[in-house]
Design a protein around this motif. Sequence first.
Motif, PDB file in Angstrom:
ATOM      1  N   MET A  87       0.870  -1.374   0.023  1.00  0.00           N
ATOM      2  CA  MET A  87       0.067  -0.254   0.087  1.00  0.00           C
ATOM      3  C   MET A  87       0.912   1.153   0.095  1.00  0.00           C
ATOM      4  O   MET A  87       0.629   2.306  -0.704  1.00  0.00           O
ATOM      5  N   ALA A  88       1.762   1.141   0.698  1.00  0.00           N
ATOM      6  CA  ALA A  88       2.807   2.361   0.947  1.00  0.00           C
ATOM      7  C   ALA A  88       3.540   2.572  -0.457  1.00  0.00           C
ATOM      8  O   ALA A  88       3.762   3.658  -0.920  1.00  0.00           O
ATOM      9  N   LEU A  89       3.799   1.628  -1.195  1.00  0.00           N
ATOM     10  CA  LEU A  89       4.579   1.786  -2.687  1.00  0.00           C
ATOM     11  C   LEU A  89       3.183   2.269  -3.528  1.00  0.00           C
ATOM     12  O   LEU A  89       4.132   3.067  -4.317  1.00  0.00           O
ATOM     13  N   GLY A  90       2.406   1.691  -3.385  1.00  0.00           N
ATOM     14  CA  GLY A  90       1.318   2.407  -4.171  1.00  0.00           C
ATOM     15  C   GLY A  90       0.707   3.862  -4.052  1.00  0.00           C
ATOM     16  O   GLY A  90       0.567   4.624  -5.171  1.00  0.00           O
ATOM     17  N   LYS A  91       0.889   3.990  -2.765  1.00  0.00           N
ATOM     18  CA  LYS A  91       0.479   5.429  -2.405  1.00  0.00           C
ATOM     19  C   LYS A  91       1.564   6.584  -3.158  1.00  0.00           C
ATOM     20  O   LYS A  91       1.710   7.630  -3.471  1.00  0.00           O
ATOM     21  N   ASP A  92       3.051   6.027  -2.908  1.00  0.00           N
ATOM     22  CA  ASP A  92       4.028   6.807  -3.292  1.00  0.00           C
ATOM     23  C   ASP A  92       4.030   6.839  -4.833  1.00  0.00           C
ATOM     24  O   ASP A  92       4.241   7.951  -5.308  1.00  0.00           O
ATOM     25  N   TYR A  93       3.861   5.723  -5.499  1.00  0.00           N
ATOM     26  CA  TYR A  93       3.744   5.761  -7.061  1.00  0.00           C
ATOM     27  C   TYR A  93       2.585   6.791  -7.534  1.00  0.00           C
ATOM     28  O   TYR A  93       2.708   7.414  -8.688  1.00  0.00           O
ATOM     29  N   ASP A  94       1.393   6.581  -6.824  1.00  0.00           N
ATOM     30  CA  ASP A  94       0.180   7.513  -7.264  1.00  0.00           C
ATOM     31  C   ASP A  94       0.526   8.978  -7.315  1.00  0.00           C
ATOM     32  O   ASP A  94       0.143   9.842  -7.791  1.00  0.00           O
TER      33      ASP A  94
END
Length: 289
Positions: free
Chosen positions: A61-68
């Motif tokens: 989730m943290a990776l996804g938030k950063d990518y978003d």
Amino acid sequence: IEYIATHSESVFAIAKDQEQCDKFMEITHKLPLLKKIIYWDSLGMWAYEGNPWLMEFKDVMALGKDYDQKHPDFYEKRVDEGKMVDIAIFSYTSGTTGSGLRVISDKHSNMAFWMHQQKQYLWANADIRDWRISLFGAKTVPLTYSGKKLWRTNYFEHQHLLSIYHLKKQNKNHYFDFFKRHQGMILEGFPTSLNILADLILDAGKSFKMKFVVTTGEPLIDNVRKKIEQVFLCKVYDSYGMTEECGLILECEHGRMHQLSDFGILEIVDKNGNSVPPGVEGDFLWTGF
């Protein structure tokens, strides 16, 4: 697990907890395409600390938030690029006579299935988006689990998945409490599972009012139908289908079974594949649309 992971060419494995991660860790050397095993229950995972195979879902989730944040329009672009022929889901049959058969459904076929399933819901004065309770074969909680919460919730599909493996007298009050709080929902499941549940409820002198019950996956005999209707104070709608989604037969509000000819063609054939005349017993031969 090895067969499905290999056959589906899986790159990521989503495993709930340490028990499920153990199963994958034992066969990682046989899964050359697998990159990560992602889990979301960290209880008991201390023994795997620092293992490169494993990743907690909160980190995903943290990776996804950063990518978003770096690519704010990525999701919308990917959705717009989607086509009806794109693969939506992989399903596997139970493998009664051998290894499970992989069934690939694209977006169009998946939508078509639920569109046809909606017919039975309309006959029952309901909507396919109404909340439902499912008692099928999925192991929703570990077999060794001894707590009170014997279900998991699929919020996206408005579905509570109840464990059929804990339908025992020592757990009956957990099921009773659940149904007391969720009366009025749609109930679906295998006739065998619903029959066991109905016996527990009958023995306790209880009943729970549901909207209607859908049975599938097994033959529904008359005495089981009557018992389920007695316990859940509603009508039972039987159905016949298969993972391959080649054909569908649904019971209407008048108790008649309807083969949906716009879903697939049904032929009754002999052992040589030849059609048999009316009144002669044969095998189902489906051609799906």
